[in-house]
Motif scaffolding. Sequence first.
Motif, PDB file in Angstrom:
ATOM      1  N   SER A   1       0.821  -1.205   0.000  1.00  0.00           N
ATOM      2  CA  SER A   1       0.000   0.000   0.000  1.00  0.00           C
ATOM      3  C   SER A   1       0.859   1.259   0.000  1.00  0.00           C
ATOM      4  N   ILE A   2       1.939   1.243   0.773  1.00  0.00           N
ATOM      5  CA  ILE A   2       2.820   2.415   0.850  1.00  0.00           C
ATOM      6  C   ILE A   2       3.438   2.728  -0.509  1.00  0.00           C
ATOM      7  N   ARG A   3       3.842   1.699  -1.232  1.00  0.00           N
ATOM      8  CA  ARG A   3       4.449   1.933  -2.552  1.00  0.00           C
ATOM      9  C   ARG A   3       3.474   2.650  -3.478  1.00  0.00           C
ATOM     10  N   ILE A   4       2.201   2.283  -3.393  1.00  0.00           N
ATOM     11  CA  ILE A   4       1.195   2.945  -4.235  1.00  0.00           C
ATOM     12  C   ILE A   4       0.992   4.392  -3.791  1.00  0.00           C
ATOM     13  N   ILE A   5       0.877   4.603  -2.485  1.00  0.00           N
ATOM     14  CA  ILE A   5       0.615   5.948  -1.960  1.00  0.00           C
ATOM     15  C   ILE A   5       1.764   6.893  -2.294  1.00  0.00           C
ATOM     16  N   ARG A   6       2.995   6.408  -2.230  1.00  0.00           N
ATOM     17  CA  ARG A   6       4.150   7.254  -2.552  1.00  0.00           C
ATOM     18  C   ARG A   6       4.077   7.745  -3.998  1.00  0.00           C
ATOM     19  N   LYS A   7       3.675   6.863  -4.890  1.00  0.00           N
ATOM     20  CA  LYS A   7       3.605   7.236  -6.299  1.00  0.00           C
ATOM     21  C   LYS A   7       2.506   8.264  -6.549  1.00  0.00           C
ATOM     22  N   VAL A   8       1.390   8.123  -5.831  1.00  0.00           N
ATOM     23  CA  VAL A   8       0.236   8.985  -6.096  1.00  0.00           C
ATOM     24  C   VAL A   8       0.348  10.319  -5.369  1.00  0.00           C
ATOM     25  N   TYR A   9       0.704  10.288  -4.080  1.00  0.00           N
ATOM     26  CA  TYR A   9       0.671  11.498  -3.252  1.00  0.00           C
ATOM     27  C   TYR A   9       2.041  12.110  -2.981  1.00  0.00           C
TER      28      TYR A   9
ATOM     29  N   LEU B   1       0.423  13.371   4.259  1.00  0.00           N
ATOM     30  CA  LEU B   1      -0.090  12.801   5.496  1.00  0.00           C
ATOM     31  C   LEU B   1      -0.611  11.382   5.287  1.00  0.00           C
ATOM     32  N   ALA B   2      -1.006  11.073   4.051  1.00  0.00           N
ATOM     33  CA  ALA B   2      -1.430   9.706   3.751  1.00  0.00           C
ATOM     34  C   ALA B   2      -0.274   8.728   3.929  1.00  0.00           C
ATOM     35  N   ILE B   3       0.927   9.163   3.550  1.00  0.00           N
ATOM     36  CA  ILE B   3       2.107   8.328   3.754  1.00  0.00           C
ATOM     37  C   ILE B   3       2.368   8.139   5.250  1.00  0.00           C
ATOM     38  N   ALA B   4       2.242   9.220   6.019  1.00  0.00           N
ATOM     39  CA  ALA B   4       2.464   9.128   7.462  1.00  0.00           C
ATOM     40  C   ALA B   4       1.492   8.149   8.096  1.00  0.00           C
ATOM     41  N   ARG B   5       0.246   8.201   7.647  1.00  0.00           N
ATOM     42  CA  ARG B   5      -0.774   7.279   8.168  1.00  0.00           C
ATOM     43  C   ARG B   5      -0.377   5.825   7.905  1.00  0.00           C
ATOM     44  N   ALA B   6       0.018   5.533   6.677  1.00  0.00           N
ATOM     45  CA  ALA B   6       0.389   4.165   6.318  1.00  0.00           C
ATOM     46  C   ALA B   6       1.664   3.726   7.036  1.00  0.00           C
ATOM     47  N   LEU B   7       2.612   4.645   7.193  1.00  0.00           N
ATOM     48  CA  LEU B   7       3.848   4.316   7.900  1.00  0.00           C
ATOM     49  C   LEU B   7       3.590   3.963   9.356  1.00  0.00           C
ATOM     50  N   CYS B   8       2.611   4.621   9.970  1.00  0.00           N
ATOM     51  CA  CYS B   8       2.251   4.279  11.349  1.00  0.00           C
ATOM     52  C   CYS B   8       1.698   2.858  11.426  1.00  0.00           C
ATOM     53  N   CYS B   9       0.906   2.480  10.428  1.00  0.00           N
ATOM     54  CA  CYS B   9       0.407   1.098  10.383  1.00  0.00           C
ATOM     55  C   CYS B   9       1.560   0.113  10.266  1.00  0.00           C
ATOM     56  N   VAL B  10       2.515   0.433   9.394  1.00  0.00           N
ATOM     57  CA  VAL B  10       3.680  -0.430   9.223  1.00  0.00           C
ATOM     58  C   VAL B  10       4.478  -0.532  10.520  1.00  0.00           C
ATOM     59  N   GLY B  11       4.703   0.617  11.169  1.00  0.00           N
ATOM     60  CA  GLY B  11       5.460   0.613  12.413  1.00  0.00           C
ATOM     61  C   GLY B  11       4.792  -0.195  13.498  1.00  0.00           C
ATOM     62  N   THR B  12       3.455  -0.103  13.595  1.00  0.00           N
ATOM     63  CA  THR B  12       2.712  -0.853  14.597  1.00  0.00           C
ATOM     64  C   THR B  12       2.884  -2.347  14.409  1.00  0.00           C
ATOM     65  N   VAL B  13       2.854  -2.794  13.159  1.00  0.00           N
ATOM     66  CA  VAL B  13       2.988  -4.224  12.880  1.00  0.00           C
ATOM     67  C   VAL B  13       4.447  -4.679  13.011  1.00  0.00           C
ATOM     68  N   ALA B  14       5.365  -3.902  12.454  1.00  0.00           N
ATOM     69  CA  ALA B  14       6.763  -4.331  12.384  1.00  0.00           C
ATOM     70  C   ALA B  14       7.382  -4.501  13.766  1.00  0.00           C
ATOM     71  N   CYS B  15       6.973  -3.671  14.739  1.00  0.00           N
ATOM     72  CA  CYS B  15       7.588  -3.781  16.057  1.00  0.00           C
ATOM     73  C   CYS B  15       7.160  -5.049  16.779  1.00  0.00           C
ATOM     74  N   LYS B  16       6.143  -5.743  16.274  1.00  0.00           N
ATOM     75  CA  LYS B  16       5.712  -7.000  16.864  1.00  0.00           C
ATOM     76  C   LYS B  16       6.479  -8.192  16.297  1.00  0.00           C
TER      77      LYS B  16
END
Length: 289
Positions: A127-135, A140-155
């Motif tokens: 999803s992040i790869r798509i958002i980077r290309k579009v926005y 802020l859409a990238i920041a939102r997606a990065l927070c999702c990634v960070g939440t999962v990755a730290c587990k």
Amino acid sequence: ERIYEHDTTVRGNMRVRTTTSLLPSIYINRHVESYASTRPSIRSTESYTSTSSSSSSISAMGRREARAEKAKLNAINDRVSCKKKLTQSVVIYGGSSIHTSNCLLDLGAAHLICKEYSEALSVFKRSIRIIRKVYGEQSLAIARALCCVGTVACKLEDHKEWALISLNEALHIRNKQLGPYHVDTIDTLNNMAGCYVHMRNWKEAKQAYEEVMYLRACIFGKRHASVAVTAQMLANVHTKLREWNHAIEKYEFAIDTLTGPTMELKPDHPMVIKVKNEIQAIQRLTKMT
């Protein structure tokens, strides 16, 4: 931990704060596991029980488990639906469309609730790869997606450093776009503190939680519920660092706020009982040492 987008507007003489879930709309008001389940606890150091609070604690635990199980069953059903929607989106809108990116976020959220962290991380990255290309890189859409990634990755044991990189980038974007005193910026810093807890980097977690507590107090006031929760998290970290006096100070502050005029929780409330038990355990530990 639910992740939310917040916005504050002025209407007349009042400041109105609106909240929007960072996760897709189908998950609004559903249970999403929080960092509370991974907070450092001194119970691993000393086992203790509280007979006066056992019944209320057990009932609260049962309710939490029931909500978590219901959320997981919903996520399993939604996961199947999200996969179908993703396939349809790729066929209709293309694999690089924002519609497809939103479907990926839906699917990643379902994997997250099911505790399928590797699958969730892979989907969020797509999803992040798509958002980077579009926005672009600073949206802020990238920041939102990065927070999702960070939440999962730290587990995931092998991805904790990558989680910090993602959250750092999200923090930089939100700080630039929204400013340091915006609630979304502070929530990102709070997520970083939770990641440090997962990594057992107590000194960095302490510094991050101290900053979060200060900023939330500046915005909401010292007796706000979010400040009390942060104080409790900070006290847990002080305990891990064996800074007993600081830990008790923060726990007592949390109790005063929880039972004060802002929240007005009763002394037998599970949250209040838990903090009191933590204080008693520290007092026993200090007597032993």
